[in-house]
Design an enzyme around this catalytic site. Structure first.
Site, short mmCIF file in Angstrom:
data_model
loop_
_atom_site.label_atom_id
_atom_site.label_comp_id
_atom_site.label_asym_id
_atom_site.label_seq_id
_atom_site.Cartn_x
_atom_site.Cartn_y
_atom_site.Cartn_z
N LYS A 114 1.07 -1.22 0.17
CA LYS A 114 -0.21 -0.05 -0.19
C LYS A 114 1.08 0.98 0.17
O LYS A 114 0.31 2.09 -0.63
CB LYS A 114 -1.14 0.03 1.38
CG LYS A 114 -2.24 1.20 0.94
CD LYS A 114 -2.29 1.43 2.49
CE LYS A 114 -1.32 2.78 3.19
NZ LYS A 114 -1.92 3.16 4.33
N ASP B 40 -6.78 1.02 0.88
CA ASP B 40 -6.48 1.01 2.07
C ASP B 40 -8.11 1.32 2.20
O ASP B 40 -8.22 0.02 2.39
CB ASP B 40 -6.27 2.99 2.61
CG ASP B 40 -6.93 3.31 1.81
OD1 ASP B 40 -8.55 3.58 1.40
OD2 ASP B 40 -7.48 4.81 2.38
#
Ligand code: SF4
Length: 212
Positions: free
Chosen positions: A121, A140
């Site tokens: 991420k 996320d």
């Protein structure tokens, strides 16, 4: 409507709704964005942006973070929460940057995720926003929640969600698409009380009036 058709319609709709969607973390170089992204775990971008001006001034290089006394760095980032583990991550990540890349932030997924404290991420955020490289989709908490509510995936694991989104969204829009879902998640499709009556993509959403 099939999943690819919905993805296409959502992409067109979000482009109209959020023409100026962008990363809401403040930064002026890849190192600053890497640090800000690590600090943003379990914390709002707004709070991170309150801490980073002084932090970036005090620690302008990877070497400065790597050599920072732990207690001093912890104090500087305290208000972002989980400050002991975040300070340890920053110091370890920075030490790796110095040892492996002469202090520079690398621009590949492989090199970024090899740094301690950096996962897919964070690497996707840095690649997309600091280098303009669409290597993957940032997943996320907002992207996870919205991609499921919008019927783009049934997965719960971020890596599998990312793989589904990469199949549905054109590569040139991977970064933008995550910005759109993050912006919509913050402004309309909140975790607890999604604003379905006011939602601009309600007609495309299989979870309208059913979510949360
Ligand atoms: S209709 Fe409701 S659940 Fe669907 S995206 Fe909009 S706010 Fe979220």
């Amino acid at each position: 409507m099939t999943r690819p058709e919905r993805a296409k319609a959502l992409t067109a709709a979000f482009a109209r709704i959020y023409p100026r969607a962008h990363c809401e973390l403040d930064f002026s170089n890849p190192l600053e964005l890497l640090v800000a992204t690590i600090l943003s775990a379990q914390c709002t971008d707004k709070r991170v942006n309150l801490v980073t001006p002084a932090l970036f001034k005090k620690y302008p290089t990877a070497r400065a973070y790597a050599q920072a006394p732990p207690a001093e760095l912890e104090k500087a980032i305290q208000s972002t929460g989980f400050f002991r583990s975040k300070a340890a991550s920053l110091r370890a990540m920075a030490a790796d940057l110095v040892a492996l890349h002469g202090g520079k932030v690398p621009a590949t997924m492989e090199a970024l995720t090899a740094l301690r404290g950096v996962g897919r991420k964070t690497a996707n955020v840095v690649l997309g926003n600091a280098y303009g490289i669409n290597d993957g989709v940032v997943v996320d908490t907002h992207v996870r929640r919205l991609s499921r509510r919008l019927g783009l995936t049934k997965q719960t694991d971020p890596v599998k969600i990312e793989a589904d989104l990469m199949k549905l969204i054109p590569r040139a829009q991977w970064m933008l698409f995550s910005h759109w879902l993050i912006w919509h998640g913050r402004r309309r499709c909140m975790a607890r009380r999604p604003d379905c009556p006011g939602c601009e993509v309600q007609h495309l959403c299989p979870s309208a009036f059913k979510a949360a």
